[in-house]
Design a protein around this motif. Structure first.
Motif, PDB file in Angstrom:
ATOM      1  N   LYS A   1      -0.771   4.017  15.955  1.00 51.90           N
ATOM      2  CA  LYS A   1      -0.524   2.604  14.851  1.00 51.90           C
ATOM      3  C   LYS A   1       0.487   1.672  15.397  1.00 51.90           C
ATOM      4  CE  LYS A   1      -1.992   5.048  10.764  1.00 51.90           C
ATOM      5  NZ  LYS A   1      -1.346   5.627   9.304  1.00 51.90           N
ATOM      6  N   MET A   2       1.575   2.159  16.125  1.00 52.75           N
ATOM      7  CA  MET A   2       2.540   1.123  16.728  1.00 52.75           C
ATOM      8  C   MET A   2       1.941   0.372  17.879  1.00 52.75           C
ATOM      9  SD  MET A   2       6.324   2.935  16.465  1.00 52.75           S
ATOM     10  CE  MET A   2       5.766   4.458  17.233  1.00 52.75           C
ATOM     11  N   LYS A   3       0.781   0.763  18.518  1.00 55.21           N
ATOM     12  CA  LYS A   3       0.342   0.270  19.840  1.00 55.21           C
ATOM     13  C   LYS A   3       0.076  -1.091  19.616  1.00 55.21           C
ATOM     14  CE  LYS A   3      -4.126   1.057  19.786  1.00 55.21           C
ATOM     15  NZ  LYS A   3      -4.398  -0.221  19.264  1.00 55.21           N
ATOM     16  N   SER A   4      -0.570  -1.769  18.371  1.00 50.66           N
ATOM     17  CA  SER A   4      -0.819  -3.105  18.392  1.00 50.66           C
ATOM     18  C   SER A   4       0.647  -3.929  18.286  1.00 50.66           C
ATOM     19  CB  SER A   4      -1.562  -3.390  17.112  1.00 50.66           C
ATOM     20  OG  SER A   4      -2.877  -2.919  17.466  1.00 50.66           O
ATOM     21  N   THR A   5       1.609  -3.230  17.640  1.00 49.66           N
ATOM     22  CA  THR A   5       2.741  -3.879  17.428  1.00 49.66           C
ATOM     23  C   THR A   5       3.457  -4.110  19.077  1.00 49.66           C
ATOM     24  OG1 THR A   5       3.301  -3.123  15.452  1.00 49.66           O
ATOM     25  CG2 THR A   5       5.337  -3.954  16.706  1.00 49.66           C
ATOM     26  N   ILE A   6       3.296  -2.900  19.756  1.00 51.16           N
ATOM     27  CA  ILE A   6       3.722  -3.216  21.180  1.00 51.16           C
ATOM     28  C   ILE A   6       3.098  -4.078  22.111  1.00 51.16           C
ATOM     29  CG2 ILE A   6       4.416  -2.064  23.224  1.00 51.16           C
ATOM     30  CD1 ILE A   6       4.955   0.460  21.393  1.00 51.16           C
ATOM     31  N   VAL A   7       1.521  -3.947  22.125  1.00 49.12           N
ATOM     32  CA  VAL A   7       0.853  -5.017  22.706  1.00 49.12           C
ATOM     33  C   VAL A   7       1.237  -6.449  22.342  1.00 49.12           C
ATOM     34  CG1 VAL A   7      -1.528  -5.815  23.195  1.00 49.12           C
ATOM     35  CG2 VAL A   7      -0.950  -3.369  22.947  1.00 49.12           C
TER      36      VAL A   7
ATOM     37  N   ASN B   1       1.563  -6.211  11.959  1.00 48.04           N
ATOM     38  CA  ASN B   1       0.924  -4.815  12.333  1.00 48.04           C
ATOM     39  C   ASN B   1       2.000  -3.826  11.670  1.00 48.04           C
ATOM     40  OD1 ASN B   1      -0.924  -3.154  13.479  1.00 48.04           O
ATOM     41  ND2 ASN B   1       0.771  -2.583  14.385  1.00 48.04           N
ATOM     42  N   GLU B   2       3.215  -3.836  11.877  1.00 48.88           N
ATOM     43  CA  GLU B   2       4.172  -3.333  11.133  1.00 48.88           C
ATOM     44  C   GLU B   2       4.423  -3.092   9.921  1.00 48.88           C
ATOM     45  OE1 GLU B   2       7.065  -1.208  13.250  1.00 48.88           O
ATOM     46  OE2 GLU B   2       5.202  -1.395  14.217  1.00 48.88           O
TER      47      GLU B   2
ATOM     48  N   TRP C   1      -7.708  -3.127   9.310  1.00 48.96           N
ATOM     49  CA  TRP C   1      -6.747  -4.088   9.952  1.00 48.96           C
ATOM     50  C   TRP C   1      -6.978  -3.992  11.301  1.00 48.96           C
ATOM     51  CZ3 TRP C   1      -4.061  -8.369  10.582  1.00 48.96           C
ATOM     52  CH2 TRP C   1      -2.914  -8.268  11.663  1.00 48.96           C
ATOM     53  N   ASP C   2      -6.830  -2.644  11.881  1.00 47.04           N
ATOM     54  CA  ASP C   2      -6.652  -2.465  13.512  1.00 47.04           C
ATOM     55  C   ASP C   2      -8.274  -2.801  14.045  1.00 47.04           C
ATOM     56  OD1 ASP C   2      -5.645  -1.534  15.816  1.00 47.04           O
ATOM     57  OD2 ASP C   2      -7.032   0.083  15.810  1.00 47.04           O
TER      58      ASP C   2
END
Length: 202
Positions: A97-103, A155-156, A170-171
């Motif tokens: 779930k944190m993937k998009s935040t980091i990208v 995203n967070e 959302w994703d």
């Protein structure tokens, strides 16, 4: 002509298929628990594990079909493999779930570095696909940088505050829709700074 059309359709299937398969798999497995090697995994973890090889295979097929894979697709694949792998290995859905935040944060940081150097790395990433002036690329890059920061924050908030069902929606569709809406909203900027070949050689 038919061959080109078939290739275009196959390209769309390879790009969107894994995302739709992830959504369908999650809907089917979301309330189930699977025991593997004496360890229980919920549906989200299982479908994440299945999504990784599917995305690798689709990118490999896309490369074989077109001869190239975009830099954005490569980065997305790397992040899915890394964070999806951590999700399965540690049996903790938070990593995926944190993937998009980091990208989003990485792209925002990279574009910000380019802006600080007076450059638009967005133009480099898109291989100059949009014929705009330097001023246009810089303006679009500044706006996209701010948008990506907002997407990272969103995203967070979503994965931390809402259910996994909401996060999956959302994703799979929300982020794509937001990106589409952003670029559509920038059409006025692109038109103002549009440069055709005659403008560049004048």
């Amino acid at each position: 002509m038919t061959g080109k059309t078939d290739n275009a359709v196959l390209k769309q299937v390879l790009e969107l298929g894994p995302v739709l398969a992830f959504l369908a798999g999650y809907v089917y497995l979301r309330e189930q628990t699977v025991s593997i090697g004496g360890r229980d995994y919920d549906g989200f973890i299982v479908i994440t594990g299945l999504f990784i090889p599917l995305l690798i295979a689709s990118n490999a097929a896309l490369w074989k079909l077109t001869g190239k894979v975009s830099r954005i697709q490569i980065l997305t694949l790397v992040m899915v493999v890394v964070f999806g792998g951590l999700t399965v290995w540690l049996n903790d859905e938070r990593f995926f779930k944190m993937k998009s935040t980091i990208v989003f944060s990485i792209f925002a940081a990279l574009l910000g570095i380019g802006l600080a150097r007076g450059q638009s790395w967005l133009e480099f990433v898109l291989d100059g696909a949009i014929p705009m002036s330097h001023a246009g690329w810089m303006a679009l890059t500044r706006r996209l940088t701010a948008f990506l920061v907002a997407m990272a924050v969103a995203n967070e908030l979503i994965w931390r505050s809402f259910s996994t069902d909401v996060y999956v929606a959302w994703d799979t569709f929300g982020q794509m829709g937001a990106m589409f809406a952003f670029f559509i909203s920038q059409s006025g900027l692109m038109n103002r700074h549009w440069q055709d070949d005659d403008d560049k050689t004048a």
